[in-house]
Design a protein around this motif. Structure first.
Motif, PDB file in Angstrom:
ATOM      1  N   GLY A  38      42.353  38.254  25.902  1.00 50.12           N
ATOM      2  CA  GLY A  38      43.512  39.142  25.920  1.00 50.12           C
ATOM      3  C   GLY A  38      43.216  40.487  25.283  1.00 50.12           C
ATOM      4  N   ALA A  39      42.530  40.463  24.138  1.00 50.41           N
ATOM      5  CA  ALA A  39      42.206  41.713  23.441  1.00 50.41           C
ATOM      6  C   ALA A  39      41.240  42.570  24.254  1.00 50.41           C
ATOM      7  N   ILE A  40      40.228  41.930  24.850  1.00 50.03           N
ATOM      8  CA  ILE A  40      39.240  42.679  25.631  1.00 50.03           C
ATOM      9  C   ILE A  40      39.865  43.239  26.900  1.00 50.03           C
ATOM     10  N   VAL A  41      40.694  42.455  27.569  1.00 53.91           N
ATOM     11  CA  VAL A  41      41.368  42.937  28.778  1.00 53.91           C
ATOM     12  C   VAL A  41      42.244  44.139  28.448  1.00 53.91           C
ATOM     13  N   ASP A  42      42.975  44.077  27.344  1.00 55.60           N
ATOM     14  CA  ASP A  42      43.812  45.215  26.944  1.00 55.60           C
ATOM     15  C   ASP A  42      42.964  46.457  26.694  1.00 55.60           C
ATOM     16  N   ASP A  43      41.797  46.262  26.059  1.00 60.47           N
ATOM     17  CA  ASP A  43      40.892  47.395  25.817  1.00 60.47           C
ATOM     18  C   ASP A  43      40.391  47.989  27.136  1.00 60.47           C
ATOM     19  N   LEU A  44      39.995  47.127  28.062  1.00 64.41           N
ATOM     20  CA  LEU A  44      39.465  47.600  29.345  1.00 64.41           C
ATOM     21  C   LEU A  44      40.533  48.342  30.147  1.00 64.41           C
ATOM     22  N   ILE A  45      41.784  47.894  30.023  1.00 61.93           N
ATOM     23  CA  ILE A  45      42.885  48.592  30.698  1.00 61.93           C
ATOM     24  C   ILE A  45      43.088  49.972  30.076  1.00 61.93           C
ATOM     25  N   SER A  46      43.094  50.029  28.745  1.00 62.73           N
ATOM     26  CA  SER A  46      43.312  51.314  28.068  1.00 62.73           C
ATOM     27  C   SER A  46      42.177  52.297  28.344  1.00 62.73           C
ATOM     28  N   GLU A  47      40.980  51.767  28.608  1.00 60.75           N
ATOM     29  CA  GLU A  47      39.832  52.626  28.915  1.00 60.75           C
ATOM     30  C   GLU A  47      39.787  53.030  30.385  1.00 60.75           C
ATOM     31  N   GLY A  48      40.696  52.490  31.189  1.00 59.96           N
ATOM     32  CA  GLY A  48      40.752  52.853  32.601  1.00 59.96           C
ATOM     33  C   GLY A  48      39.751  52.141  33.477  1.00 59.96           C
ATOM     34  N   LEU A  49      39.096  51.093  32.959  1.00 62.66           N
ATOM     35  CA  LEU A  49      38.084  50.378  33.735  1.00 62.66           C
ATOM     36  C   LEU A  49      38.702  49.322  34.647  1.00 62.66           C
TER      37      LEU A  49
END
Length: 388
Positions: free
Chosen positions: A47-58
């Motif tokens: 969940g934390a990594i997915v949220d990071d990847l979304i915020s980074e636009g990936l």
């Protein structure tokens, strides 16, 4: 010890990010729950990594998934245009550059066919070709550049130390591209890039110990060992500049009798012209291969002679490195099957007996775009998910 634990945690997180992103980048739209189930990574970490990847636009949230009785999951997928890379090839005949997105799609292309000789001419061509892509909207998401060039490349900083075909010496291709794009650049030797494409998309996919040999204007070689592309600090594996005969034809490297000259397209044309006494003109390897397929006697004789030479060269490679696979790239994949089998037979006859059944030999027909796409994908992986 505290620093060591932090390093281990960062390594684990980087690896987890790479694993999660690779699942999504493979074209699979999925939920956080399914990602945790597929990868074995804890739901909280996913969940934390997915949220990071979304915020980074990936990646991005695509839609709501179907309900299985509880809360409907959010389906996530790749955001292809979240990042782009400029991937290109510089050769004696010109330069081709593309902008490639996260999904490996080519979004824009610019090619200029112009003979390149010397640092100044190469710099002007790079600025004209790569610079022309910087006005494309896709360049706004650019994270870097990756290029390939014939010659020796210093691994530490991608400086082109020497390129005899292009007459380049200590050519700062990364510096030129950084001035143009404001981003970093990695440069591959041309055959390293070709081998990378074979490993990702071609007949070497799944192999762990592969030699790639390119035959056209000359002969080039690259090597994958234990599933890693082996790039030496100051270049290497210059198979084409290994002397084969004493007092042979002059090579652009300054020596004579180099294997690259004996197997070159120019030498094949010369052999054909001499045997036909000038009555028939062929322009390249492709034409020689095509008329050989149609049964042209002289073309078959020329290819038979070249098969002996190429087979002997590949036998030396097997005796030195004992690979599981040798991929021969270039136009000789168009030659008749009897040429391919002649090469394989010569190799079997000349290798040491323990290696006779080891190396498989394949002739590659990968399209040019596969090389640019493979370089772009590898560059993005290394930039977005670098190992600590």
């Amino acid at each position: 010890m505290v620093g060591e634990k932090r390093y281990d945690h960062e390594t684990l997180r980087t690896n987890n990010r790479a694993i999660i992103f690779s699942v999504i980048a493979a074209g699979r739209e999925t939920s956080r729950f399914e990602l945790a189930k597929t990868t074995g990574i804890s739901p909280a970490t996913v969940g934390a990594i997915v949220d990071d990847l979304i915020s980074e636009g990936l990646i991005r949230e695509m839609r709501m998934g179907g309900s299985t009785g509880g809360r409907r999951p959010v389906i996530v997928g790749l955001n292809p245009k979240g990042r782009t890379v400029l991937s290109g090839s510089l050769s004696v005949s010109g330069m081709s550059c593309t902008l490639i997105d996260l999904a490996g799609n080519i979004l824009a292309r610019r090619s200029i066919q112009r003979r390149v000789l010397g640092n100044d001419a190469a710099k002007a061509l790079v600025e004209e070709t790569a610079g022309g892509l910087m006005s494309d909207p896709a360049s706004k998401a650019l994270i870097g550049c990756v290029m390939n060039v014939p010659g020796q490349v210093r691994a530490a900083d991608s400086l082109v130390l020497n390129s005899p075909p292009l007459k380049l010496s200590e050519f700062d291709l990364p510096g030129i591209l950084k001035n143009l794009t404001g981003t970093c650049c990695q440069v591959y030797k041309d055959t390293d890039a070709l081998l990378l494409a074979e490993l990702r998309r071609g007949c070497a996919k799944g192999a762990s110990n592969t030699v790639y040999v390119w035959v056209k204007a000359g002969v080039g070689m690259s090597y994958q060992h234990d599933s890693q592309l082996l790039i030496l600090p100051r270049g290497g594996f210059e198979l084409g500049h290994t002397a084969s005969i004493s007092g042979g034809s002059a090579c652009h490297c300054g020596n004579t009798g180099c294997i690259g000259i004996e197997l070159s397209e120019a030498h094949a044309i010369e052999l054909y012209t001499r045997r036909s006494e000038g009555t028939v003109v062929v322009s390249d390897y492709i034409e020689i291969c095509k008329v050989a397929v149609r049964g042209d006697r002289i073309a078959l004789e020329v290819l038979s002679f070249l098969a002996d030479t190429l087979g002997s060269v590949l036998a030396n490679v097997v005796n030195l490195l004992n690979p599981e696979l040798i991929v021969v790239g270039g136009p000789l994949h168009l030659a008749p099957l009897e040429f391919h089998n002649h090469v394989r037979k010569t190799v079997r006859e000349k290798v040491l007996w323990p290696f006779k059944s080891a190396a498989r030999i394949e002739f590659s027909a990968l399209p040019d775009d596969s090389v640019l796409e493979a370089m772009g994908e590898e560059f993005m992986k290394n930039v977005l998910f670098p190992l600590p």
